[in-house]
Motif scaffolding. Structure first.
Motif, short mmCIF file in Angstrom:
data_model
loop_
_atom_site.label_atom_id
_atom_site.label_comp_id
_atom_site.label_asym_id
_atom_site.label_seq_id
_atom_site.Cartn_x
_atom_site.Cartn_y
_atom_site.Cartn_z
N MET A 92 -25.88 27.82 3.90
CA MET A 92 -25.80 27.10 2.63
C MET A 92 -25.73 25.60 2.91
O MET A 92 -24.73 25.11 3.42
CB MET A 92 -24.58 27.53 1.84
N PRO A 93 -26.82 24.89 2.60
CA PRO A 93 -26.78 23.44 2.77
C PRO A 93 -25.90 22.81 1.69
O PRO A 93 -26.21 22.91 0.50
CB PRO A 93 -28.24 23.01 2.61
N LYS A 130 -26.67 14.52 0.51
CA LYS A 130 -27.79 15.46 0.43
C LYS A 130 -28.54 15.51 1.76
O LYS A 130 -28.80 16.60 2.29
CB LYS A 130 -28.74 15.04 -0.69
N GLN A 131 -28.84 14.36 2.32
CA GLN A 131 -29.58 14.32 3.59
C GLN A 131 -28.74 14.88 4.73
O GLN A 131 -29.25 15.58 5.60
CB GLN A 131 -30.04 12.89 3.89
N TYR A 136 -27.61 19.19 8.59
CA TYR A 136 -26.68 20.16 9.18
C TYR A 136 -27.26 21.57 9.09
O TYR A 136 -27.23 22.34 10.07
CB TYR A 136 -25.32 20.08 8.51
N ALA A 137 -27.78 21.94 7.92
CA ALA A 137 -28.36 23.28 7.74
C ALA A 137 -29.56 23.47 8.66
O ALA A 137 -29.73 24.53 9.27
CB ALA A 137 -28.76 23.50 6.29
N THR A 138 -30.39 22.43 8.79
CA THR A 138 -31.54 22.50 9.69
C THR A 138 -31.08 22.74 11.12
O THR A 138 -31.61 23.60 11.83
CB THR A 138 -32.37 21.21 9.60
N VAL A 162 -34.28 20.83 -1.74
CA VAL A 162 -33.48 21.03 -0.53
C VAL A 162 -34.12 22.13 0.32
O VAL A 162 -34.29 21.97 1.53
CB VAL A 162 -32.02 21.38 -0.89
N ALA A 163 -34.51 23.23 -0.31
CA ALA A 163 -35.17 24.32 0.43
C ALA A 163 -36.47 23.82 1.06
O ALA A 163 -36.77 24.16 2.22
CB ALA A 163 -35.44 25.49 -0.51
N LYS A 164 -37.22 23.02 0.33
CA LYS A 164 -38.49 22.49 0.86
C LYS A 164 -38.24 21.58 2.06
O LYS A 164 -38.95 21.66 3.06
CB LYS A 164 -39.24 21.73 -0.24
N ALA A 165 -37.23 20.72 1.97
CA ALA A 165 -36.93 19.81 3.08
C ALA A 165 -36.55 20.59 4.33
O ALA A 165 -37.02 20.26 5.44
CB ALA A 165 -35.81 18.84 2.68
#
Length: 180
Positions: A92-93, A130-131, A136-138, A162-165
Motif C-alpha cells: 500500500m503506497p 505522494k512521491q 517506498y512502494a516501488t 499512483v498505480a501508474k507511477a
C-alpha cells in the motif's frame, strides 16, 4: 444500521459455500504477515490460514505491510506448516500522512523507523509525500521481485495516478524478468 446476516461467521464458511455453489470461481483468502489482529497467536493464525486453504482458497493475499522481512518470515512459516498456495504481497503506497494514521489504527501493521522518518520529513507536503510513498512502494516491490516473489497486489486506493507511477517505475524490471 442493518443487522448483518450470520450465514458466514468465518471466512472458511464462505469459502466452503462458494466452492460448493460456484466451483468455477477462484478464491483468494486474506492473510496477515504479522498475524490477524484478533488471533491469539501467530501459530493459531497459521492454523486459521490452513483452514482457509483446506476449505478451498487457492491463493492468499496479505494485508498491507511495510517491512518485507516480516513478509519473508511469514512465507517461511506458511511453508513450514505445509501451506504452499501462491501468496500475493499486499503493498500500500501511503501518499498521505492522514491515511497512514487511519490505516495503522485499523490494521496494527508495524512501520519501520525509516518509513516513519519519511512520513515525518514529507508528510506536511502533499506532493512530496505522494512521491515518497510511490518511491517506498516501488522499492518494496523491487525487493520482492529480487527475492523471487512474483505475486504483488498494490492497494492503490482509487488513485490510478499512483498505480501508474509505480507500474512505470517497475516496468523495466518486469520486462527483464519476463525476458528470462
Amino acid at each position: 444500521g442493518v443487522e448483518p446476516l450470520k450465514d458466514f461467521r468465518y471466512a472458511t464458511d464462505l469459502i466452503e459455500f462458494i466452492k460448493e455453489e460456484a466451483p468455477q470461481f477462484d478464491i483468494i483468502g486474506a492473510c496477515y504477515p504479522e498475524g490477524h489482529p484478533e488471533s491469539p497467536s501467530l501459530a493459531a493464525d497459521i492454523e486459521n490460514i490452513r483452514s482457509k486453504v483446506d476449505a478451498g482458497a487457492q491463493f492468499l493475499s496479505t494485508q498491507m505491510f511495510f517491512d518485507n522481512s516480516l513478509f519473508y518470515s511469514y512465507l517461511n512459516r506458511l511453508h513450514a506448516a505445509g501451506i504452499d498456495v501462491p501468496v500475493l504481497a499486499g503493498i500500500m503506497p501511503i501518499t498521505n500522512k492522514r491515511i497512514l494514521t487511519r490505516s495503522l489504527a485499523m490494521s496494527g501493521t508495524a512501520v519501520p523507523a525509516r518509513y516513519i522518518a519519511m512520513v515525518d520529513a514529507y508528510g506536511d507536503s502533499p506532493e512530496a509525500m505522494k512521491q515518497a510513498g510511490i518511491a517506498y512502494a516501488t522499492e518494496q516491490i523491487l525487493d520482492l521481485y529480487a527475492n523471487g516473489v512474483r505475486n504483488v497486489h498494490v492497494f492503490a486506493m482509487n488513485k490510478p495516478d499512483v498505480a501508474k507511477a509505480i507500474s512505470e517505475n517497475i516496468r523495466p524490471v518486469l520486462d527483464y524478468l519476463n525476458s528470462k
